[in-house]
Scaffold this motif. Structure first.
Motif, short mmCIF file in Angstrom:
data_model
loop_
_atom_site.label_atom_id
_atom_site.label_comp_id
_atom_site.label_asym_id
_atom_site.label_seq_id
_atom_site.Cartn_x
_atom_site.Cartn_y
_atom_site.Cartn_z
N MET A 158 0.80 -1.22 0.00
CA MET A 158 -0.07 0.09 0.06
C MET A 158 0.96 1.26 0.05
O MET A 158 0.24 2.48 0.05
CB MET A 158 -0.98 0.08 1.17
N GLY A 159 2.15 1.24 -0.11
CA GLY A 159 2.86 2.26 0.10
C GLY A 159 3.07 2.84 1.27
O GLY A 159 3.24 4.28 1.34
N ALA A 160 2.88 2.35 2.40
CA ALA A 160 2.75 2.80 3.70
C ALA A 160 3.78 2.35 4.64
O ALA A 160 3.32 2.71 5.86
CB ALA A 160 1.27 2.62 4.22
N ILE A 161 4.83 2.31 4.11
CA ILE A 161 5.69 1.61 5.04
C ILE A 161 6.38 2.86 6.28
O ILE A 161 6.47 2.63 7.42
CB ILE A 161 7.01 1.02 4.54
N GLU A 162 6.48 3.81 5.64
CA GLU A 162 6.94 5.01 6.58
C GLU A 162 5.89 5.24 7.62
O GLU A 162 6.33 5.50 8.72
CB GLU A 162 7.03 6.20 5.90
N ARG A 163 4.54 5.05 7.60
CA ARG A 163 3.58 5.26 8.51
C ARG A 163 3.73 4.19 9.54
O ARG A 163 3.82 4.23 10.57
CB ARG A 163 2.29 5.00 7.94
N LEU A 164 3.75 2.81 8.92
CA LEU A 164 4.02 1.67 10.04
C LEU A 164 5.49 1.97 10.67
O LEU A 164 5.17 1.48 11.87
CB LEU A 164 3.96 0.43 9.35
N SER A 165 6.33 2.40 10.26
CA SER A 165 7.50 2.24 10.99
C SER A 165 7.68 3.12 12.20
O SER A 165 8.41 2.99 13.15
CB SER A 165 8.81 2.96 10.01
N ARG A 166 6.59 4.30 12.15
CA ARG A 166 6.60 5.00 13.23
C ARG A 166 5.79 4.05 14.44
O ARG A 166 5.99 4.48 15.62
CB ARG A 166 5.76 6.11 12.88
N GLU A 173 10.68 0.06 19.85
CA GLU A 173 12.04 0.85 20.24
C GLU A 173 11.99 1.74 21.37
O GLU A 173 12.78 2.05 22.25
CB GLU A 173 12.65 1.53 19.11
N PHE A 174 10.89 2.53 21.55
CA PHE A 174 10.95 3.54 22.34
C PHE A 174 9.70 3.60 23.17
O PHE A 174 9.14 4.80 23.47
CB PHE A 174 11.19 4.85 21.82
N GLY A 175 8.98 2.61 23.48
CA GLY A 175 7.61 2.66 24.03
C GLY A 175 7.63 2.76 25.70
O GLY A 175 8.61 2.03 26.20
N LEU A 176 6.57 3.34 26.45
CA LEU A 176 6.52 3.13 27.79
C LEU A 176 5.20 2.45 27.91
O LEU A 176 4.25 2.57 27.22
CB LEU A 176 6.63 4.75 28.41
N TYR A 186 9.77 -0.42 28.24
CA TYR A 186 9.50 -1.72 27.43
C TYR A 186 10.39 -1.59 26.29
O TYR A 186 10.76 -2.60 25.54
CB TYR A 186 8.22 -2.24 27.35
N GLY A 187 10.25 -0.31 25.26
CA GLY A 187 11.06 -0.10 24.27
C GLY A 187 12.68 -0.52 24.31
O GLY A 187 13.50 -0.12 25.20
N ALA A 188 12.99 -1.38 23.22
CA ALA A 188 14.24 -1.78 23.32
C ALA A 188 15.44 -0.89 23.15
O ALA A 188 16.64 -0.77 23.58
CB ALA A 188 14.51 -2.87 22.05
N GLY A 189 15.17 0.17 22.29
CA GLY A 189 16.04 1.46 22.32
C GLY A 189 16.34 2.28 23.75
O GLY A 189 17.49 2.77 23.71
N ILE A 190 15.39 2.13 24.42
CA ILE A 190 15.68 2.48 25.83
C ILE A 190 16.24 1.68 26.84
O ILE A 190 17.08 1.98 27.30
CB ILE A 190 14.08 2.97 26.53
#
Length: 285
Positions: A158-166, A173-176, A186-190
């Motif tokens: 659907m050409g929506a990878i950028e949206r899903l990457s967020r 990666e950066f979730g609480l 819980y995000g791995a980047g943190i």
């Protein structure tokens, strides 16, 4: 660990996997892992979600030295049916999504140098294994990661990878996450970062906002510094439920008509948990 513009390096399999070559790690490599592990393991209790600490125990990641992916995969397979496969670094989007959709987590097989303990732009084995893999031992989060991979395959068409990457960025990666005792990481980047583990929870600079799927997918993010906003989920069950029970096609279509949101912006519709000062971002500007 995805990048649509990459060319497959010589010596990699068609799915971009490579041998981990565990025996090739030097004593210094293992010492770097042990040093990173020790300081995160000492600092994270009380800051990280309990499911992460449970994963460390289930997978026996406290064993000294860089984990052997074969042994790690055996334990992970018994827990949730996942395995860890080595790759040379970033992989193309379609490869990344295919691995996730089939319950394979791709991990770099190299480790940072001792002078890179606090920051490395490209994910290494410590970020990938220590940061990501413990939560793959949790059945609900493991299902979320597979759902994300399948969603990525649909987003590509659907050409929506950028949206899903967020969504990946602000959750995996950066979730609480909320808990009875307050916010937890819980995000791995943190959780793999000594400095951001404290910043994300305790610094007055960033916004901490209630998770909303559409809002997250409109929001740009920082790749070169600490995040200016973190999004807080209610639980892994809720995150999985929203992912499985959302029709993403009309969501992507709706997003094309909406303006993108800058990382520090707070919208009138946001559930604001912490309104950040943005002092860190201003100081670095």
């Amino acid at each position: 660990m995805a990048d649509a513009s990459l060319t497959r390096p010589a010596g990699t399999a068609a799915d971009w996997t490579i041998p981990q070559n565990w025996s090739s790690y030097s004593a210094d490599d293992h010492a770097t892992w042990d040093r990173l592990f020790a300081r995160q393991a000492a600092m994270l209790p009380g800051r990280v979600t309990p499911e992460f600490m449970d994963g460390l125990d289930i997978l026996r990641l406290s064993k000294p030295g860089i984990p052997d992916f074969e042994e790690l995969s055996d334990r992970l397979m018994k827990a949730t049916g996942w395995q860890v496969v080595a790759v040379p670094g970033l992989v193309p989007d379609d490869v990344f999504f295919d691995h996730l959709a089939n319950r394979r987590f791709v991990a770099g097989n190299f480790i940072r140098r001792p002078d890179q303990l606090d920051y490395l732009q490209e994910p290494d084995v410590f970020h990938d294994v220590f940061g990501h893999v413990p939560l793959l031992a949790n059945p609900v989060f493991a299902d979320y990661m597979q759902a994300y991979g399948r969603g990525g395959q649909r987003a590509a068409s659907m050409g929506a990878i950028e949206r899903l990457s967020r969504l990946y960025w602000y959750t995996v990666e950066f979730g609480l996450v909320r808990s009875d005792e307050g916010l937890r990481l819980y995000g791995a980047g943190i959780v793999s970062s000594f400095t951001e583990s404290r910043f994300a929870l305790e610094d007055p600079s960033p916004n901490r906002l209630g998770f909303d799927l559409e809002r997250v997918m409109r929001t740009r993010y920082r790749i070169d510094d600490f995040q200016q906003s973190y999004f807080v989920i209610d639980s892994f069950d809720d995150l999985l439920d929203r992912t499985l029970n959302t029709d993403f096609a009309p969501l992507y279509e709706r997003l094309t008509a909406l303006p993108e949101v800058q990382p520090a912006t707070i919208l009138p519709t946001d559930h604001v948990i912490t309104r950040g000062t943005q002092a860190h971002a201003v100081a670095g500007a």
